[in-house]
Design a protein around this motif. Structure first.
Motif, PDB file in Angstrom:
ATOM      1  N   GLY A   1     -74.956  88.707  78.453  1.00 18.54           N
ATOM      2  CA  GLY A   1     -75.321  89.962  78.778  1.00 18.54           C
ATOM      3  C   GLY A   1     -76.632  90.505  77.960  1.00 18.54           C
ATOM      4  O   GLY A   1     -76.307  90.228  76.766  1.00 18.54           O
ATOM      5  N   GLN A   2     -77.151  91.364  78.537  1.00 18.49           N
ATOM      6  CA  GLN A   2     -78.257  91.940  77.788  1.00 18.49           C
ATOM      7  C   GLN A   2     -77.962  93.042  76.656  1.00 18.49           C
ATOM      8  O   GLN A   2     -78.522  92.971  75.662  1.00 18.49           O
ATOM      9  CB  GLN A   2     -79.308  92.688  78.694  1.00 18.49           C
ATOM     10  CG  GLN A   2     -80.412  93.291  77.985  1.00 18.49           C
ATOM     11  CD  GLN A   2     -81.374  92.215  77.467  1.00 18.49           C
ATOM     12  OE1 GLN A   2     -81.629  91.443  78.182  1.00 18.49           O
ATOM     13  NE2 GLN A   2     -81.826  92.248  75.947  1.00 18.49           N
ATOM     14  N   LYS A   3     -76.757  93.576  76.957  1.00 22.40           N
ATOM     15  CA  LYS A   3     -76.148  94.489  75.808  1.00 22.40           C
ATOM     16  C   LYS A   3     -75.717  93.803  74.523  1.00 22.40           C
ATOM     17  O   LYS A   3     -76.197  94.482  73.499  1.00 22.40           O
ATOM     18  CB  LYS A   3     -74.972  95.304  76.249  1.00 22.40           C
ATOM     19  CG  LYS A   3     -75.351  96.244  77.445  1.00 22.40           C
ATOM     20  CD  LYS A   3     -74.112  97.056  77.817  1.00 22.40           C
ATOM     21  CE  LYS A   3     -74.391  98.094  78.928  1.00 22.40           C
ATOM     22  NZ  LYS A   3     -73.132  98.822  79.393  1.00 22.40           N
ATOM     23  N   VAL A   4     -75.425  92.679  74.743  1.00 21.90           N
ATOM     24  CA  VAL A   4     -75.113  91.836  73.336  1.00 21.90           C
ATOM     25  C   VAL A   4     -76.269  91.505  72.813  1.00 21.90           C
ATOM     26  O   VAL A   4     -76.393  91.558  71.537  1.00 21.90           O
ATOM     27  CB  VAL A   4     -74.454  90.582  73.904  1.00 21.90           C
ATOM     28  CG1 VAL A   4     -74.121  89.716  72.529  1.00 21.90           C
ATOM     29  CG2 VAL A   4     -73.050  90.765  74.322  1.00 21.90           C
TER      30      VAL A   4
ATOM     31  N   ALA B   1     -77.214  92.772  68.773  1.00 20.18           N
ATOM     32  CA  ALA B   1     -77.623  91.981  67.762  1.00 20.18           C
ATOM     33  C   ALA B   1     -78.866  92.121  67.167  1.00 20.18           C
ATOM     34  O   ALA B   1     -79.123  92.319  65.946  1.00 20.18           O
ATOM     35  CB  ALA B   1     -77.888  90.497  68.351  1.00 20.18           C
ATOM     36  N   ALA B   2     -79.958  92.813  68.117  1.00 22.16           N
ATOM     37  CA  ALA B   2     -81.213  92.918  67.495  1.00 22.16           C
ATOM     38  C   ALA B   2     -81.347  94.541  66.861  1.00 22.16           C
ATOM     39  O   ALA B   2     -81.812  94.616  65.921  1.00 22.16           O
ATOM     40  CB  ALA B   2     -82.129  93.088  68.837  1.00 22.16           C
ATOM     41  N   GLU B   3     -80.310  95.437  67.342  1.00 17.77           N
ATOM     42  CA  GLU B   3     -80.192  96.502  66.608  1.00 17.77           C
ATOM     43  C   GLU B   3     -79.432  96.620  65.305  1.00 17.77           C
ATOM     44  O   GLU B   3     -79.914  97.146  64.085  1.00 17.77           O
ATOM     45  CB  GLU B   3     -79.261  97.475  67.560  1.00 17.77           C
ATOM     46  CG  GLU B   3     -79.248  98.974  66.862  1.00 17.77           C
ATOM     47  CD  GLU B   3     -78.323 100.082  67.877  1.00 17.77           C
ATOM     48  OE1 GLU B   3     -78.226 100.883  67.440  1.00 17.77           O
ATOM     49  OE2 GLU B   3     -78.580  99.650  68.948  1.00 17.77           O
ATOM     50  N   ASP B   4     -78.331  95.855  65.149  1.00 18.45           N
ATOM     51  CA  ASP B   4     -77.457  95.740  63.936  1.00 18.45           C
ATOM     52  C   ASP B   4     -77.674  94.663  63.253  1.00 18.45           C
ATOM     53  O   ASP B   4     -77.196  94.471  62.156  1.00 18.45           O
ATOM     54  CB  ASP B   4     -76.182  96.010  64.491  1.00 18.45           C
ATOM     55  CG  ASP B   4     -75.668  97.221  65.261  1.00 18.45           C
ATOM     56  OD1 ASP B   4     -76.406  98.300  64.974  1.00 18.45           O
ATOM     57  OD2 ASP B   4     -74.655  97.280  66.036  1.00 18.45           O
ATOM     58  N   GLY B   5     -78.513  93.554  63.858  1.00 21.51           N
ATOM     59  CA  GLY B   5     -78.376  92.473  62.882  1.00 21.51           C
ATOM     60  C   GLY B   5     -77.187  91.299  63.274  1.00 21.51           C
ATOM     61  O   GLY B   5     -77.419  90.078  62.647  1.00 21.51           O
ATOM     62  N   ILE B   6     -75.989  91.758  63.902  1.00 17.53           N
ATOM     63  CA  ILE B   6     -75.062  91.062  64.044  1.00 17.53           C
ATOM     64  C   ILE B   6     -74.113  91.694  65.338  1.00 17.53           C
ATOM     65  O   ILE B   6     -74.074  92.763  65.435  1.00 17.53           O
ATOM     66  CB  ILE B   6     -74.046  90.963  62.737  1.00 17.53           C
ATOM     67  CG1 ILE B   6     -73.131  89.829  62.998  1.00 17.53           C
ATOM     68  CG2 ILE B   6     -73.573  92.080  62.373  1.00 17.53           C
ATOM     69  CD1 ILE B   6     -72.404  89.586  61.592  1.00 17.53           C
ATOM     70  N   VAL B   7     -73.483  90.684  66.060  1.00 17.35           N
ATOM     71  CA  VAL B   7     -72.606  91.250  67.193  1.00 17.35           C
ATOM     72  C   VAL B   7     -71.386  90.420  67.160  1.00 17.35           C
ATOM     73  O   VAL B   7     -71.330  89.204  66.638  1.00 17.35           O
ATOM     74  CB  VAL B   7     -73.368  91.104  68.423  1.00 17.35           C
ATOM     75  CG1 VAL B   7     -73.862  89.688  68.766  1.00 17.35           C
ATOM     76  CG2 VAL B   7     -72.576  91.663  69.435  1.00 17.35           C
ATOM     77  N   GLY B   8     -70.218  91.052  67.137  1.00 18.15           N
ATOM     78  CA  GLY B   8     -69.028  90.499  67.426  1.00 18.15           C
ATOM     79  C   GLY B   8     -68.866  90.217  68.937  1.00 18.15           C
ATOM     80  O   GLY B   8     -69.027  90.900  69.791  1.00 18.15           O
TER      81      GLY B   8
ATOM     82  N   LEU C   1     -71.850  86.566  65.557  1.00 15.14           N
ATOM     83  CA  LEU C   1     -73.196  85.841  65.695  1.00 15.14           C
ATOM     84  C   LEU C   1     -74.380  86.823  65.105  1.00 15.14           C
ATOM     85  O   LEU C   1     -74.645  87.901  65.607  1.00 15.14           O
ATOM     86  CB  LEU C   1     -73.720  85.364  67.062  1.00 15.14           C
ATOM     87  CG  LEU C   1     -72.803  84.326  67.722  1.00 15.14           C
ATOM     88  CD1 LEU C   1     -73.062  84.206  68.990  1.00 15.14           C
ATOM     89  CD2 LEU C   1     -72.825  82.834  66.779  1.00 15.14           C
ATOM     90  N   LYS C   2     -75.133  86.416  64.388  1.00 13.75           N
ATOM     91  CA  LYS C   2     -76.297  86.879  63.869  1.00 13.75           C
ATOM     92  C   LYS C   2     -77.676  87.180  64.564  1.00 13.75           C
ATOM     93  O   LYS C   2     -77.661  86.025  65.618  1.00 13.75           O
ATOM     94  CB  LYS C   2     -76.722  86.819  62.326  1.00 13.75           C
ATOM     95  CG  LYS C   2     -75.454  87.250  61.204  1.00 13.75           C
ATOM     96  CD  LYS C   2     -75.707  87.039  59.974  1.00 13.75           C
ATOM     97  CE  LYS C   2     -74.697  87.281  58.964  1.00 13.75           C
ATOM     98  NZ  LYS C   2     -75.156  86.860  57.542  1.00 13.75           N
ATOM     99  N   GLN C   3     -78.461  87.917  64.431  1.00 12.48           N
ATOM    100  CA  GLN C   3     -79.759  88.029  65.168  1.00 12.48           C
ATOM    101  C   GLN C   3     -80.506  86.324  64.956  1.00 12.48           C
ATOM    102  O   GLN C   3     -81.239  85.957  66.101  1.00 12.48           O
ATOM    103  CB  GLN C   3     -80.814  89.038  64.669  1.00 12.48           C
ATOM    104  CG  GLN C   3     -82.052  88.997  65.319  1.00 12.48           C
ATOM    105  CD  GLN C   3     -81.728  89.169  67.011  1.00 12.48           C
ATOM    106  OE1 GLN C   3     -80.931  89.804  67.208  1.00 12.48           O
ATOM    107  NE2 GLN C   3     -82.782  88.624  67.656  1.00 12.48           N
TER     108      GLN C   3
END
Length: 279
Positions: free
Chosen positions: A168-171, A175-182, A192-194
C-alpha cells in the motif's frame, strides 16, 4: 595487507568440510546460515541453489524447500538453501535489506556451492520462489556461464508495482517520511528502511532475462496473482528452451497451508524433472 575475496573466504570455510550424504549446516561468508543437502555416492553431482521469498527462510513455507532438497538428493542432485541476511538464522537485520544485498547474498551462496567438494561446478541450477524468483533471475543474468538452468515458482514480475500493491501507498509514504517502516506480514514482523523501497525501482527483471541464454521455466498456480507475469518473463528470456506450467486449482503458495488441497508434491516433481533434463 591483501584482503581476501568473498569467494576465497567461502572456499576456505567449505573446503574443510568433506562431501557427505544427507544434510549439513553451514555458515557462509558474512554470517549467512545455510543447509547443504548431498546425495549418496561420490559425485561430482549437479546441484541447485534455492532462494526463498521475502520474509521467509531457507526451508520456505510448509517446509517445501526441505521436501524439494530431499527429492533432489534422492535423484542424485545436491542442493544448497540459505537464509538471506536479516532472515532466519543469518546475521544482519531486515532494516538493511535491499535488492542489491539480496543479490550479493545469492552470489555468495552460488560461489560457495561451486566450491563444495562433490559438486560439479559446471552443472548448477537455481530455483527461486515468489520474491526470491527475482533474485534467481538476476543471479542468472549476472552469472550466465555459471547458472545452467533456472526454475521460478510464482515469480514476481515488477518489484515496485507488486510491493506497492501488496503493502500500500501508506507504507511507502511512511518509509519516505521516517526513513523506516515496520511491517506485519501475518507470518512475521519486519522493519524495512527507505533504501529497500528505493531499490525496488532500480531492478528490471525483464531486462535481466535478456542477459540469460539458458533454460528457463515458470511454475504458477492458476489462481496465483503473479501468473500475469509468467508469459512476459518467458518471452524476455534470451534462450530458446523456455517452458511454463500452470497448475489447476492452486494459489500463489500452492496451497501448502491447506494439506487437503496442496499441490506441493506436483510442483516438486515438475521441478525435479526439469533439472534432471537441463543439468
Amino acid at each position: 595487507m591483501k584482503i581476501p575475496s568473498i569467494r576465497c573466504l567461502a572456499l576456505a570455510l567449505l573446503t574443510a568440510l568433506p562431501a557427505m550424504a544427507g544434510e549439513s549446516a553451514l555458515t557462509l561468508d558474512r554470517g549467512i546460515a545455510a543447509t547443504l543437502s548431498m546425495p549418496e555416492g561420490d559425485g561430482p553431482f549437479p546441484a541447485v541453489l534455492l532462494l526463498h521469498g521475502l520474509g521467509s527462510t531457507r526451508n520456505e513455507i510448509g517446509n517445501i524447500y526441505v521436501d524439494k532438497a530431499e527429492a533432489l538428493a534422492a535423484n542424485g542432485i545436491a542442493s544448497l538453501r540459505f537464509d538471506f541476511r536479516g532472515f532466519g538464522k543469518s546475521d544482519g537485520d531486515t532494516g538493511e535489506f535491499t535488492l542489491d544485498r539480496q543479490n550479493a547474498d545469492a552470489l555468495i551462496a552460488l560461489e560457495a556451492l561451486q566450491d563444495i567438494d562433490g559438486v560439479d561446478p559446471e552443472r548448477i541450477g537455481v530455483l527461486g520462489f515468489s520474491f526470491g524468483a527475482g533474485a534467481a533471475i538476476e543471479l542468472a543474468a549476472a552469472q550466465p556461464q555459471a547458472v545452467k538452468s533456472v526454475v521460478v515458482w510464482s515469480p514476481i514480475g515488477d518489484y515496485a508495482a507488486d510491493m506497492l500493491d501488496s503493502l500500500g501507498q501508506k507504507v511507502f509514504d511512511r518509509a519516505a517520511e521516517d526513513g523506516i517502516v515496520g511491517l506485519n506480514l501475518g507470518w512475521r514482523t519486519m522493519a524495512l528502511k527507505q533504501d529497500f523501497f528505493d531499490s525496488l525501482f532500480t531492478h528490471d527483471l525483464y531486462a535481466a532475462l535478456t542477459e540469460y541464454p539458458g533454460p528457463f521455466m515458470t511454475i504458477n498456480g492458476a489462481d496465483d496473482f503473479y501468473l500475469k507475469y509468467a508469459e512476459r518473463l518467458r518471452d524476455a528470456a534470451a534462450g530458446t528452451d523456455k517452458k511454463g506450467m500452470v497448475i489447476d486449482d492452486a494459489d500463489h503458495v500452492f496451497h501448502v497451508y491447506t494439506p487437503s488441497k496442496s499441490v506441493a508434491s506436483q510442483v516438486i516433481e515438475l521441478t525435479l524433472d526439469r533439472f534432471e533434463e537441463t543439468l
